[in-house]
Design an enzyme around this catalytic site. Structure first.
Site, PDB file in Angstrom:
ATOM      1  N   THR A   1       0.817  -1.098   0.070  1.00 21.12           N
ATOM      2  CA  THR A   1       0.220   0.144  -0.042  1.00 21.12           C
ATOM      3  C   THR A   1       0.803   1.208   0.018  1.00 21.12           C
ATOM      4  OG1 THR A   1      -0.019  -0.299   2.335  1.00 21.12           O
ATOM      5  CG2 THR A   1      -1.970  -0.887   1.019  1.00 21.12           C
TER       6      THR A   1
ATOM      7  N   GLY B   1      18.121  -9.572   8.355  1.00 17.03           N
ATOM      8  CA  GLY B   1      17.760 -10.128   7.216  1.00 17.03           C
ATOM      9  C   GLY B   1      16.457 -11.104   7.243  1.00 17.03           C
TER      10      GLY B   1
ATOM     11  N   LEU C   1      12.498  -8.271   9.710  1.00 21.96           N
ATOM     12  CA  LEU C   1      12.096  -7.830  10.884  1.00 21.96           C
ATOM     13  C   LEU C   1      12.599  -6.296  10.994  1.00 21.96           C
ATOM     14  CD1 LEU C   1      12.191 -10.774  13.333  1.00 21.96           C
ATOM     15  CD2 LEU C   1      10.230  -9.860  12.109  1.00 21.96           C
TER      16      LEU C   1
ATOM     17  N   SER D   1      15.963  -5.370  10.876  1.00 24.63           N
ATOM     18  CA  SER D   1      17.088  -4.692  11.737  1.00 24.63           C
ATOM     19  C   SER D   1      17.861  -3.636  11.251  1.00 24.63           C
ATOM     20  CB  SER D   1      18.138  -6.117  11.776  1.00 24.63           C
ATOM     21  OG  SER D   1      18.701  -6.451  10.529  1.00 24.63           O
ATOM     22  N   SER D   2      17.719  -3.201  10.027  1.00 22.15           N
ATOM     23  CA  SER D   2      18.538  -1.979   9.515  1.00 22.15           C
ATOM     24  C   SER D   2      17.990  -0.982  10.137  1.00 22.15           C
ATOM     25  CB  SER D   2      18.596  -2.236   7.955  1.00 22.15           C
ATOM     26  OG  SER D   2      17.109  -2.178   7.509  1.00 22.15           O
TER      27      SER D   2
ATOM     28  N   GLU E   1      19.376   5.091   4.919  1.00 25.08           N
ATOM     29  CA  GLU E   1      19.214   3.859   3.989  1.00 25.08           C
ATOM     30  C   GLU E   1      19.165   4.188   2.667  1.00 25.08           C
ATOM     31  OE1 GLU E   1      17.573   0.813   6.100  1.00 25.08           O
ATOM     32  OE2 GLU E   1      17.257  -0.711   4.576  1.00 25.08           O
TER      33      GLU E   1
ATOM     34  N   ASP F   1       9.421   0.840   8.147  1.00 22.24           N
ATOM     35  CA  ASP F   1      10.712   0.279   8.835  1.00 22.24           C
ATOM     36  C   ASP F   1      10.858   1.417   9.784  1.00 22.24           C
ATOM     37  OD1 ASP F   1      10.310  -1.567   7.023  1.00 22.24           O
ATOM     38  OD2 ASP F   1      12.513  -1.444   6.199  1.00 22.24           O
TER      39      ASP F   1
ATOM     40  N   TYR G   1       8.760  -7.337  -7.924  1.00 23.55           N
ATOM     41  CA  TYR G   1       8.616  -5.921  -6.984  1.00 23.55           C
ATOM     42  C   TYR G   1       8.439  -4.898  -7.988  1.00 23.55           C
ATOM     43  CZ  TYR G   1       7.986  -3.690  -2.714  1.00 23.55           C
ATOM     44  OH  TYR G   1       7.558  -2.979  -1.646  1.00 23.55           O
TER      45      TYR G   1
END
Ligand code: ADP
Ligand code: MG
Length: 387
Positions: free
Chosen positions: A38, A126, A129, A131-132, A165, A177, A226
């Protein structure tokens, strides 16, 4: 983090650098609760900040050096100054903290000339979840504190982490994120209207539990798939004369579907339906109706499976198994799809044993067992200790 864990982090920092840290910051990982694809369609998404974290302990470095260490890595990385380019090889993880440090300057925020950083985590990297983002936000708060600034508004913190990022690591991630990690609140989910972005929280009872079943499978063509979905959605909006698909309600889309090629109409139906489901999920959570929430989660998965076609056989089989379980409210693929993980919303008596049975059943048909992670909601990024 309990006091013993803080103490052990301080101890490890001292052993690594020979002096004490001045601050420890902590940021949670996140799960995409509902709101599939979305974000780039101007829609809404609900994210859960989770009780798995990245911790960053930091101090100034009087020599103006940049020293970084992760408990995941082999040794301290030491740079005399900003390397200007990306770090490669086994130290490549340093691009995240260095990217944050550079972003602080881009945002006109204070930053230390030199720093010593120590990173510790119980968030698998990776595994989808995020982590970055947790690493970026914990580093940002720690470096700001070293430079004398106490905290940053969550909106700004999320924007800073995303900037790092996007620009310095080179990952074109959306705002889910960092937004969820920054705005997380224990006993709540984070609602993001991606168009602003505008953040708010909705209640999420402590009796509700999240279980991740990570298949670890990854479609070989994932980036291409994607990009195709992204293009299909933007083209559909153009054909229908709206800026973005989330401008339409399901009732408005229905009579227009014939204007689109059948496959593209399916993609549009998924996005418009999913945007509506996020809204319905938030309303059901406000009422504390977890059964209704569970049905919406499973409906989201079925829409991915049949309309958006970003699911896989493995993910579908996991959802089928979970849907039948009496202690499971609902389940769906979480993240971009084409592999990855399923998230289940369960009652509080759903146990490790129940999860193991689901895994065994799954492995009987798919070979390897999924990685199982039990999660609850958590507070967002914050400073948890000052020296
Ligand atoms: P995700 O965000 O879903 O976990 P990403 O590929 O976006 O996956 O980010 C994972 C990367 O973040 C790792 O490869 C590593 O470079 C960095 N990272 C995450 N956690 C840590 C950690 N504790 N120590 C060092 N680097 C980390
Ligand atoms: Mg990430």
């Amino acid at each position: 983090m309990n006091p013993t864990e803080t103490a052990s982090l301080i101890q490890e920092f001292k052993q690594t650098y020979g002096h004490a840290p001045v601050v420890i910051a902590r940021a949670p990982g996140r799960v995409e609760f509902i709101g599939n694809h979305t974000d780039y369609n101007g829609g809404a998404v609900l994210g859960a900040a989770i009780d798995r974290y990245v911790w960053v302990a930091a101090s100034p470095n009087p020599q103006g050096r940049l020293r970084l260490f992760s408990a995941n890595g082999p040794a301290v990385l030491e740079l005399p100054a900003d390397p200007g380019t990306k770090v490669t090889g086994s130290d490549a993880w340093a691009n995240y903290p260095l990217g944050v440090w550079r972003s602080l300057k881009d945002f006109g925020l204070p930053r230390p000339e030199g720093f010593d950083l120590f990173v510790s985590s119980n968030l698998p990297a990776g595994a989808g979840l995020s982590s970055s983002a947790a690493l970026e936000l914990a580093v940002a708060l720690a470096l700001l504190a070293v430079a004398g600034q106490d905290g940053l508004a969550p909106d700004q913190l999320a924007k800073l982490g995303r900037h790092a990022e996007n620009h310095y690591v080179g990952v074109p991630c959306g705002i889910l994120d960092q937004g969820t990690s920054a705005h997380g609140k224990l006993g709540h989910l984070v609602h993001i209207d991606c168009r602003g972005p505008v953040f708010s929280v909705v209640p999420f009872p402590s009796s509700a539990h999240l279980w991740i079943f990570n298949t670890r499978e990854k479609h070989a063509l994932i980036d291409g798939m994607y990009a195709t979905r992204n293009r299909e959605c933007l083209d559909a909006a153009k054909t229908l004369g709206v800026a973005l698909l989330a401008d339409l309600t399901p009732a408005q889309l229905a009579p227009l579907e014939s204007k689109l090629a059948p496959e593209v109409a399916q993609r549009a139906k998924h996005i418009v339906g999913e945007h509506a489901r996020v809204h319905e999920t938030a309303s059901a959570l406000e009422k504390g109706d977890l059964s209704a929430v569970g049905k919406l989660l499973t409906a989201s998965h079925r829409s991915s499976q049949h309309l958006f076609e970003n699911s896989t056989r493995a993910l579908d089989d996991l959802v089928d198994l979970l849907e039948k379980h009496p202690k499971v409210y609902g389940a769906r693929l979480t993240g971009g799809g084409f592999g990855g993980a399923v998230m289940a919303l369960t009652q509080d008596d759903f146990s490790e044993k129940d999860a193991a049975e689901i895994s065994q059943n799954y492995s009987a048909h798919h070979g390897g067992a999924p990685e199982v992670i039990h999660l609850q909601s958590a507070d967002g990024a914050q400073i948890i200790w000052r020296g």
